[in-house]
Design a protein around this motif. Structure first.
Motif, mmCIF file in Angstrom:
data_model
loop_
_atom_site.group_PDB
_atom_site.id
_atom_site.type_symbol
_atom_site.label_atom_id
_atom_site.label_comp_id
_atom_site.label_asym_id
_atom_site.label_seq_id
_atom_site.Cartn_x
_atom_site.Cartn_y
_atom_site.Cartn_z
ATOM 1 N N LYS A 7 1.987 9.606 -5.449
ATOM 2 C CA LYS A 7 2.573 10.900 -5.080
ATOM 3 C C LYS A 7 3.516 11.407 -6.169
ATOM 4 O O LYS A 7 3.550 12.605 -6.473
ATOM 5 C CB LYS A 7 3.316 10.764 -3.755
ATOM 6 N N GLN A 8 4.262 10.493 -6.773
ATOM 7 C CA GLN A 8 5.269 10.880 -7.746
ATOM 8 C C GLN A 8 4.717 11.007 -9.169
ATOM 9 O O GLN A 8 5.245 11.791 -9.962
ATOM 10 C CB GLN A 8 6.420 9.870 -7.730
ATOM 11 N N ALA B 26 -4.419 7.234 -1.154
ATOM 12 C CA ALA B 26 -3.246 7.981 -1.621
ATOM 13 C C ALA B 26 -3.627 9.169 -2.487
ATOM 14 O O ALA B 26 -2.849 10.118 -2.618
ATOM 15 C CB ALA B 26 -2.313 7.049 -2.384
ATOM 16 N N SER B 27 -4.824 9.120 -3.069
ATOM 17 C CA SER B 27 -5.264 10.199 -3.954
ATOM 18 C C SER B 27 -6.006 11.300 -3.204
ATOM 19 O O SER B 27 -6.300 12.351 -3.782
ATOM 20 C CB SER B 27 -6.174 9.634 -5.053
ATOM 21 N N SER B 28 -6.323 11.059 -1.927
ATOM 22 C CA SER B 28 -7.101 12.033 -1.154
ATOM 23 C C SER B 28 -6.192 13.131 -0.613
ATOM 24 O O SER B 28 -4.971 12.997 -0.552
ATOM 25 C CB SER B 28 -7.811 11.343 -0.001
ATOM 26 N N LYS B 29 -6.809 14.215 -0.186
ATOM 27 C CA LYS B 29 -6.038 15.336 0.361
ATOM 28 C C LYS B 29 -5.413 15.001 1.711
ATOM 29 O O LYS B 29 -4.507 15.694 2.174
ATOM 30 C CB LYS B 29 -6.937 16.568 0.495
ATOM 31 N N ASP B 30 -5.915 13.931 2.340
ATOM 32 C CA ASP B 30 -5.398 13.526 3.647
ATOM 33 C C ASP B 30 -4.338 12.434 3.540
ATOM 34 O O ASP B 30 -3.991 11.800 4.543
ATOM 35 C CB ASP B 30 -6.541 13.027 4.541
ATOM 36 N N GLY C 262 0.816 -1.201 0.000
ATOM 37 C CA GLY C 262 0.000 0.000 0.000
ATOM 38 C C GLY C 262 0.853 1.255 0.000
ATOM 39 O O GLY C 262 0.516 2.254 -0.654
ATOM 40 N N ARG C 263 1.959 1.210 0.733
ATOM 41 C CA ARG C 263 2.858 2.364 0.759
ATOM 42 C C ARG C 263 3.569 2.531 -0.578
ATOM 43 O O ARG C 263 3.827 3.659 -1.014
ATOM 44 C CB ARG C 263 3.865 2.205 1.893
ATOM 45 N N GLU C 264 3.885 1.422 -1.244
ATOM 46 C CA GLU C 264 4.486 1.516 -2.578
ATOM 47 C C GLU C 264 3.504 2.201 -3.533
ATOM 48 O O GLU C 264 3.894 3.045 -4.354
ATOM 49 C CB GLU C 264 4.828 0.117 -3.101
ATOM 50 N N ILE C 265 2.239 1.818 -3.429
ATOM 51 C CA ILE C 265 1.209 2.426 -4.270
ATOM 52 C C ILE C 265 1.093 3.920 -3.973
ATOM 53 O O ILE C 265 1.016 4.755 -4.884
ATOM 54 C CB ILE C 265 -0.147 1.714 -4.044
ATOM 55 N N LYS D 186 -10.022 -5.069 -3.890
ATOM 56 C CA LYS D 186 -10.628 -3.998 -3.086
ATOM 57 C C LYS D 186 -9.579 -3.296 -2.223
ATOM 58 O O LYS D 186 -9.680 -2.094 -1.965
ATOM 59 C CB LYS D 186 -11.754 -4.555 -2.217
ATOM 60 N N ASN D 187 -8.568 -4.042 -1.777
ATOM 61 C CA ASN D 187 -7.494 -3.432 -0.986
ATOM 62 C C ASN D 187 -6.650 -2.498 -1.850
ATOM 63 O O ASN D 187 -6.230 -1.433 -1.405
ATOM 64 C CB ASN D 187 -6.601 -4.513 -0.374
ATOM 65 N N VAL D 188 -6.391 -2.935 -3.082
ATOM 66 C CA VAL D 188 -5.617 -2.110 -4.008
ATOM 67 C C VAL D 188 -6.379 -0.817 -4.311
ATOM 68 O O VAL D 188 -5.818 0.279 -4.273
ATOM 69 C CB VAL D 188 -5.326 -2.874 -5.312
ATOM 70 N N GLU D 189 -7.662 -0.952 -4.594
ATOM 71 C CA GLU D 189 -8.482 0.218 -4.899
ATOM 72 C C GLU D 189 -8.560 1.164 -3.706
ATOM 73 O O GLU D 189 -8.517 2.391 -3.857
ATOM 74 C CB GLU D 189 -9.878 -0.224 -5.318
ATOM 75 N N ALA D 190 -8.646 0.594 -2.504
ATOM 76 C CA ALA D 190 -8.695 1.416 -1.295
ATOM 77 C C ALA D 190 -7.382 2.170 -1.101
ATOM 78 O O ALA D 190 -7.362 3.342 -0.703
ATOM 79 C CB ALA D 190 -8.992 0.550 -0.077
#
Length: 235
Positions: free
Chosen positions: A35-36, A71-75, A27-30, A62-66
């Protein structure tokens, strides 16, 4: 290097234990890939690679999509890539690649792991020169014509090609990683796993008891969610 990769992969999956920990790392790799390069896999090769590696680890869709949504959110958490170098017991060099939202916590943990196992955290560049950084791609041989494919792979930047147990292992220079990823995509070859690895130029032979000391240190690193990859110079 192919069999060595399979050994590392099996050991890594075993020691990470619970799949939740594996999914956290992926998830952190994603998140870093987004981000990049943004959230669109079609325009972000690094994200496509992270998603592919998630499939290899059997991470549910579903985990990948989550993970992509978070990662795409402002938070989205602010992640930083950081590499630590040092020596484990018996003078074995280590490189520890981390992805963290708290560098103070991470460096304290890494220093503690080294110290606990009678090693020492070094300075930047202290052991990096002992390793060669290479891209590594693995895919099924299947019905592929290797005589024809080999030329395409060399044109794409392949330095070394190995075939082992029905799989093709392609190694590239660090700077050719992206070009090879693009070449394989153009060839419509589905890559099982692709990653940047660090191969020791010289390995150190150890006794069984000494190997157990190194294995304990590796386990400590791999159990830490901030640690993505661990490389060492043990034979």
């Amino acid at each position: 290097m192919g069999r060595a990769f399979e050994y590392r992969k099996a050991r890594k999956m075993k020691r990470w234990g619970q799949m939740a920990k594996v999914f956290t790392k992926i998830g952190r790799e994603i998140a870093l890939a987004i981000k990049q390069g943004g959230p669109d896999p079609d325009g972000n090769p690094k994200l496509r690679l992270a998603i592919q590696n998630a499939k290899v680890a059997n991470m549910p869709k579903k985990n990948v999509e989550a993970a992509i949504q978070r990662a795409s959110s402002k938070d989205a958490e602010n992640l930083e890539e950081i590499v630590y170098e040092g020596y484990g017991p018996h003078g074995v060099p280590f490189i520890v690649e981390c992805l963290t939202n708290n560098t103070t916590r991470t460096v304290a943990n890494v220093r503690f792991y080294f110290s606990k196992e009678k090693g020492s955290l070094g300075t930047t560049g202290s052991v990096n020169f002992m390793f060669d950084r290479k891209g590594e791609f693995i895919f099924e041989l299947g019905e592929l014509d290797m005589d024809e494919l080999e030329l395409e792979l060399i044109d794409g930047g392949a330095d070394e090609i190995e075939i082992s147990e029905g799989k093709v292992y392609v190694y590239t220079a660090y700077e050719d990683f992206g070009a090879m990823q693009a070449a394989l995509e153009n060839l419509k070859i589905e890559v099982e796993e692709a990653s940047l690895q660090r191969f020791p130029q010289v390995t150190k032979e150890l006794s069984e008891a000494e190997r157990e000391d190194i294995e304990r240190l590796i386990e400590r690193f791999e159990d830490d969610e901030d640690v993505q990859k661990v490389f060492h110079g043990m034979a």
